[in-house]
Design a protein around this motif. Structure first.
Motif, short mmCIF file in Angstrom:
data_model
loop_
_atom_site.label_atom_id
_atom_site.label_comp_id
_atom_site.label_asym_id
_atom_site.label_seq_id
_atom_site.Cartn_x
_atom_site.Cartn_y
_atom_site.Cartn_z
N TYR A 14 -24.76 47.09 30.50
CA TYR A 14 -24.73 48.16 29.56
C TYR A 14 -25.97 48.84 29.91
O TYR A 14 -27.03 48.34 29.94
CB TYR A 14 -24.12 47.78 28.63
N ASN A 15 -25.62 50.22 29.61
CA ASN A 15 -26.67 50.80 29.64
C ASN A 15 -25.67 52.37 29.85
O ASN A 15 -25.27 53.31 30.57
CB ASN A 15 -27.50 51.36 31.23
N VAL A 16 -25.84 53.17 28.27
CA VAL A 16 -25.28 54.24 28.19
C VAL A 16 -26.25 55.33 26.90
O VAL A 16 -26.78 54.74 26.53
CB VAL A 16 -23.70 53.73 27.06
N ASN A 17 -26.35 56.43 28.00
CA ASN A 17 -27.13 57.34 26.99
C ASN A 17 -26.98 58.84 27.46
O ASN A 17 -26.18 58.70 28.44
CB ASN A 17 -28.57 57.19 27.43
N PRO A 45 -23.65 46.44 23.54
CA PRO A 45 -24.38 47.73 22.70
C PRO A 45 -24.61 47.11 21.12
O PRO A 45 -24.38 46.46 21.35
CB PRO A 45 -23.55 49.46 22.59
N GLU A 47 -26.73 47.36 17.60
CA GLU A 47 -26.05 48.26 15.82
C GLU A 47 -27.40 49.61 16.33
O GLU A 47 -28.56 49.63 16.99
CB GLU A 47 -26.99 47.10 14.73
N GLU A 49 -26.75 51.62 19.08
CA GLU A 49 -26.58 52.17 20.54
C GLU A 49 -25.40 52.97 20.65
O GLU A 49 -24.12 52.44 20.22
CB GLU A 49 -26.68 50.87 21.57
N PRO A 50 -25.53 53.43 21.43
CA PRO A 50 -24.10 54.59 21.88
C PRO A 50 -23.29 53.92 22.58
O PRO A 50 -22.96 52.93 23.38
CB PRO A 50 -24.70 55.96 22.58
N HIS A 51 -21.59 53.73 22.80
CA HIS A 51 -20.41 53.41 23.15
C HIS A 51 -20.62 54.57 24.66
O HIS A 51 -20.57 55.77 24.04
CB HIS A 51 -19.38 53.32 22.31
N SER A 52 -19.70 54.08 25.55
CA SER A 52 -19.23 55.09 26.49
C SER A 52 -18.00 55.75 25.68
O SER A 52 -17.43 56.01 25.12
CB SER A 52 -18.16 54.23 27.39
N SER A 57 -13.83 50.62 26.56
CA SER A 57 -15.05 49.56 26.57
C SER A 57 -14.81 48.13 26.95
O SER A 57 -13.90 47.96 25.67
CB SER A 57 -16.22 50.00 26.30
N TYR A 59 -16.68 44.89 28.04
CA TYR A 59 -18.09 44.01 28.01
C TYR A 59 -17.66 42.58 28.28
O TYR A 59 -17.17 42.07 27.71
CB TYR A 59 -18.87 44.05 27.03
#
Length: 381
Positions: A14-17, A45, A47, A49-52, A57, A59
C-alpha cells in the motif's frame, strides 16, 4: 454501448499519495470506458490516509512470510480473485507482482498483462531470466520507467524484446508541482536557512543507497573556499547518526543541515540553488524531476538510471561514490554567474516538460492498453 474494460492494478505494498504514478495511470483511463480495481499485496491505509482513485480497492494484507519462496497461499488467493473478477487487463508494478501474474496467467489467460519495471537489477539472477523467458507470452507488455531501465530489460537476457517491451518515462504533474512550490524566501524561512547563502540541497530517505555521505564529504573539501555555501538534506532514516557523526568530524556544524522528513517535501525545492543526487542506485528518481520543476540546476551520479536523464537535461555528472569528482562539479556550479545558473535551471525545466509530462504519461498507458487489445489491421495496400 460496449462494456467497460475491467482493469486490475496490482502493487506490492500500500502506497497512495498525490504523486503516486500508479494513481496517475488510473486518472488516464476514462471512467466511461474503464473500470479499475486497485489491489495491494501488503498493507492498508490507516486512519486519515488516502485511498486510491480506483472504483474499488482490495487489500490482501498478506504477511511477508506468504510472499516468499513458493508463495502458495498468496498465489492461490490471487488466482481465485482474478478468476472471479474476470479482468481484461492487469497492470503489475515491480518484480514480485509481475512475477506472480506471469506464473498465474498460464491458467488465467488474462488478455493483456502489463508489467511495470521501476528499477535495474531485478533480472540479474539467472533463474529469474530463465523463468521470464519461459513465461513471457504474446499477451505480455513490459514497461521500463526510464531509458536506462528499458535498455537494461532489452539487454538482460530475460526474453524482453522491442516487440514486448517499451519505455514510458516516469513523470510528475508539473502544474501541481508548480502550484505547491513555495517561493525561495518562503521555503528558506520554513526550513530556517539563511536568505543569502548558496545552498546545495537534496531530498531522500537517509539510507546508504542514497549516497548522502559522499555529498557531505565533498562539501567539506570546499567549505573553506566558499564560506557562503551551505548544504541542506531533507529526509529521515537510519543513516542520520552516521551523517551527524560525519558533520561533527568534518566540523560542518552550521554549514550542513539535516532537516528531517517533511510532508510534501517538493514544496521546498526552491530553497536550494542546486539539487544534488549522489545515489548509488535509483529507478527514475521523482525527487530529481521535482527539482527540475523548480528550475534548479542539477548534479547527479553516473549510475545507469541517472546518467541519461542528466545528459538530456544539461545537468552535471560525477562518477558514483567519487568524492573528489563530486566536489569538482559543485565548484563548477559555484563559479557560474547568476545568469548562467538560471539558464541551466531553465534548460532542466524545458527537458522536464518535454520528456516527463504527466499528460503524456497517462496517454501512453491508455494507448498501450487500447493498441494491445485492438491492434490495427495490417495494411496490405
Amino acid at each position: 454501448m460496449s462494456r467497460k474494460l475491467k482493469v486490475l492494478q496490482l502493487q506490492g505494498r500500500y502506497n497512495v499519495n498525490a504523486s503516486d504514478l500508479a494513481e496517475q495511470i488510473i486518472k488516464g483511463l476514462p471512467a466511461d470506458r474503464f473500470e479499475v480495481v486497485t489491489a495491494f499485496l501488503r498493507g492498508a491505509p490507516g486512519e486519515g490516509e488516502p485511498h486510491s482513485v480506483a472504483s474499488r480497492s482490495v487489500y490482501f494484507d498478506f504477511p511477508q512470510s506468504q510472499l516468499k519462496g513458493l508463495r502458495l497461499k498468496a498465489m492461490h488467493r490471487l488466482y481465485q480473485f482474478c478468476r472471479e473478477e474476470g479482468f481484461d487487463v492487469v497492470i503489475a508494478h515491480r518484480f514480485k507482482s509481475m512475477n506472480m501474474l506471469m506464473l498465474l496467467n498460464r491458467w488465467l489467460k488474462i488478455p493483456l498483462c502489463i508489467g511495470v519495471q521501476h528499477g535495474i537489477g531485478d533480472f540479474d539472477r539467472a533463474y529469474r531470466r530463465f523463468e521470464s523467458r519461459l513465461l513471457l507470452t504474446d499477451n505480455w507488455r513490459v514497461v521500463g520507467v526510464s531509458r536506462a531501465v528499458h535498455e537494461y530489460l532489452l539487454g538482460c537476457g530475460g526474453g524482453f524484446t522491442p516487440r514486448n517491451s517499451l519505455k514510458i518515462n516516469n513523470a510528475i504533474d508539473i502544474q501541481r508541482a508548480e502550484r505547491l512550490l513555495l517561493s525561495r524566501e518562503q521555503a528558506r524561512e520554513a526550513l530556517a536557512l539563511e536568505t543569502g547563502a548558496f545552498v546545495f540541497g537534496t531530498i531522500g530517505r537517509l539510507v546508504p543507497v542514497k549516497g548522502q555521505i559522499y555529498m557531505v564529504e565533498a562539501f567539506a573539501t570546499l567549505k573553506d573556499r566558499y564560506p557562503n555555501a551551505q548544504l541542506a538534506i531533507i529526509g529521515e532514516g537510519r543513516s542520520r547518526a552516521d551523517l551527524q557523526a560525519a558533520i561533527n568530524r568534518l566540523q560542518l556544524a552550521g554549514r550542513v543541515h539535516l532537516l528531517g522528513a517533511r510532508n510534501d517535501a517538493l514544496q521546498y525545492v526552491r530553497a536550494f540553488d542546486v539539487f544534488v543526487m549522489p545515489s548509488l542506485s535509483e529507478g527514475l528518481p521523482l525527487a530529481m524531476l521535482e527539482a527540475m520543476a523548480g528550475h534548479l540546476t542539477v548534479i547527479g551520479s553516473d549510475i545507469d538510471s541517472l546518467k541519461p536523464l542528466l545528459e538530456d537535461s544539461g545537468g552535471y555528472i560525477f562518477p558514483v561514490k567519487n568524492v573528489t569528482a563530486l566536489a569538482e562539479q559543485m565548484v563548477r556550479v559555484l563559479e557560474l554567474s547568476a545568469e548562467e545558473l538560471t539558464a541551466k535551471g531553465n534548460t532542466a525545466y524545458e527537458y522536464l516538460c518535454r520528456a516527463h509530462s504527466i499528460d503524456d504519461y497517462r496517454q501512453n498507458y491508455r494507448q498501450l492498453i487500447e493498441q494491445a487489445l485492438n491492434p490495427e489491421p495490417a495494411n496490405h495496400g
